[in-house]
Design an enzyme around this catalytic site. Structure first.
Site, PDB file in Angstrom:
ATOM      1  CG  ASP A  46      -0.339   0.011   2.524  1.00  0.00           C
ATOM      2  OD1 ASP A  46       0.907  -0.087   2.598  1.00  0.00           O
ATOM      3  OD2 ASP A  46      -1.068   0.121   3.530  1.00  0.00           O
ATOM      4  CB  SER A  47       4.545   1.882   0.058  1.00  0.00           C
ATOM      5  OG  SER A  47       4.882   0.720  -0.649  1.00  0.00           O
ATOM      6  CD  GLU A 117       0.592  -1.153   7.901  1.00  0.00           C
ATOM      7  OE1 GLU A 117       0.242  -0.286   8.736  1.00  0.00           O
ATOM      8  OE2 GLU A 117       1.119  -0.871   6.814  1.00  0.00           O
ATOM      9  CD  GLU A 184       7.784  -0.343   7.850  1.00  0.00           C
ATOM     10  OE1 GLU A 184       6.749  -0.984   7.561  1.00  0.00           O
ATOM     11  OE2 GLU A 184       8.084   0.750   7.326  1.00  0.00           O
TER      12      GLU A 184
HETATM   13  O1  KIV Z   1       3.438  -1.188   1.560  1.00  0.00           O
HETATM   14  C1  KIV Z   1       4.631  -1.405   1.800  1.00  0.00           C
HETATM   15  O2  KIV Z   1       5.550  -0.975   1.079  1.00  0.00           O
HETATM   16  C2  KIV Z   1       4.959  -2.181   2.988  1.00  0.00           C
HETATM   17  C3  KIV Z   1       6.410  -2.346   3.288  1.00  0.00           C
HETATM   18  C4  KIV Z   1       6.862  -1.232   4.170  1.00  0.00           C
HETATM   19  C5  KIV Z   1       6.728  -3.652   3.833  1.00  0.00           C
HETATM   20  O3  KIV Z   1       4.111  -2.614   3.693  1.00  0.00           O
END
Ligand code: KIV
Length: 288
Positions: A46-47, A117, A184
């Site tokens: 989701d980044s 998460e 993380e």
């Molecule tokens: O969405 C993402 O890039 C992540 C990473 C930080 C593992 O969850």
């Protein structure tokens, strides 16, 4: 052709002390590079909210966005273990939401696992998805979806109180049935401890080397994202520089009439005189 890994292969790698390597990306093109390079896993994260869509965080990402990107990644990397990232709001309200949205990833984007998460607070959602027969990757420590309540993108577990909370989260995620855990933004000591105590694969991003493997964003490690680079990133390429230089050269070539060159043009088929005749004949229609 590489054989796609299964969750059992990830457990075997842990058993053999072989590090698993995954990367975060969001499209078919980069997914194909990852597969060709021999990446163990891809997370369509989701980044994308920041990297692809230019938001300040991950909160605006929706299920529809995630599914569309995940489908592209799967097409580009048909033989790589793919993890769909449940976005903010997709699993928070109820276990029914959590299961329904995890199922969407499996049915519509052919994923091998979903990630979500949180620890103690979402253990019931992990349990529900797991009991529905899907593979859950837990993700604790610095969890970007809850950055508002953390006061920003801040490392966790740096004090004993905070480390206790991270460890309690790890235990909750494991007991809820998650098959792997991602830590993380925590000190190496905390990650090493969780790794030593849990029987499932424990991976890290910004959590040191004492775990079963690493994940990193392609945008960070390949030098694509210019707004911010976390402390834990190692840069393996400079795509932003290469791409900007390429675009500068393209602009220059077009302005100077150098591009397209002879090798980029289609040739007429037949007699040039016939084309001249056609152009002369058609001229009157432009005037009418
Ligand atoms: O969405 C993402 O890039 C992540 C990473 C930080 C593992 O969850």
């Amino acid at each position: 052709m590489t054989k796609k890994k299964s969750i059992l292969d990830l457990y075997k790698m842990k058993e053999n002390g072989e590090k698993a390597v995954w990367i975060v990306l969001y499209d078919s093109c980069y997914a194909s590079y990852a597969e060709e390079a021999g990446m163990d896993m891809i997370l369509c994260g989701d980044s994308m909210g920041m990297i692809v869509y230019g938001h300040n965080g991950t909160v605006p990402v929706t299920m529809d966005m995630s599914i569309a990107h995940c489908q592209g990644v799967r097409r580009g990397a048909p033989n790589t273990y793919l993890i769909g990232d449940l976005p903010f709001g997709a699993y928070h309200a109820s276990t029914e939401d959590a299961v329904r949205n995890a199922v969407r990833f499996y049915k519509e984007a052919d994923v091998d696992a979903v990630k979500l998460e949180g620890g103690v607070a979402v253990a019931d959602k992990i349990k529900a998805i797991t009991e529905a027969g899907m593979v859950v990757f837990g993700h604790i420590g610095l969890t970007p979806q809850s950055s508002a309540s953390m006061g920003g993108f801040k490392a966790q577990g740096r004090t004993t109180d905070s480390a206790r909370a991270v460890i309690e989260d790890a235990i909750a995620v494991y007991k809820a049935g998650a098959r792997t855990l991602l830590l993380e933004g925590v000190p190496e000591e905390v990650c090493a401890y969780v790794h030593k105590m849990l029987p499932i694969p424990v991976y890290g991003i910004g959590a040191g080397v004492e775990c079963d493997g690493q994940v990193i964003l392609a945008a960070d490690s390949l030098g694509m994202y210019k707004n911010f680079t976390p402390k834990f990133v190692k840069k393996y390429a400079s795509i932003a520089e290469v791409a900007t230089k390429g675009m500068e050269d393209y602009i220059k070539d077009v302005k100077e009439g150098v591009f397209p060159g002879p090798e980029h043009k289609y040739k007429i088929s037949g007699d040039k005189g016939e084309f001249d005749k056609l152009f002369a004949e058609m001229e009157q229609y432009f005037k009418d």
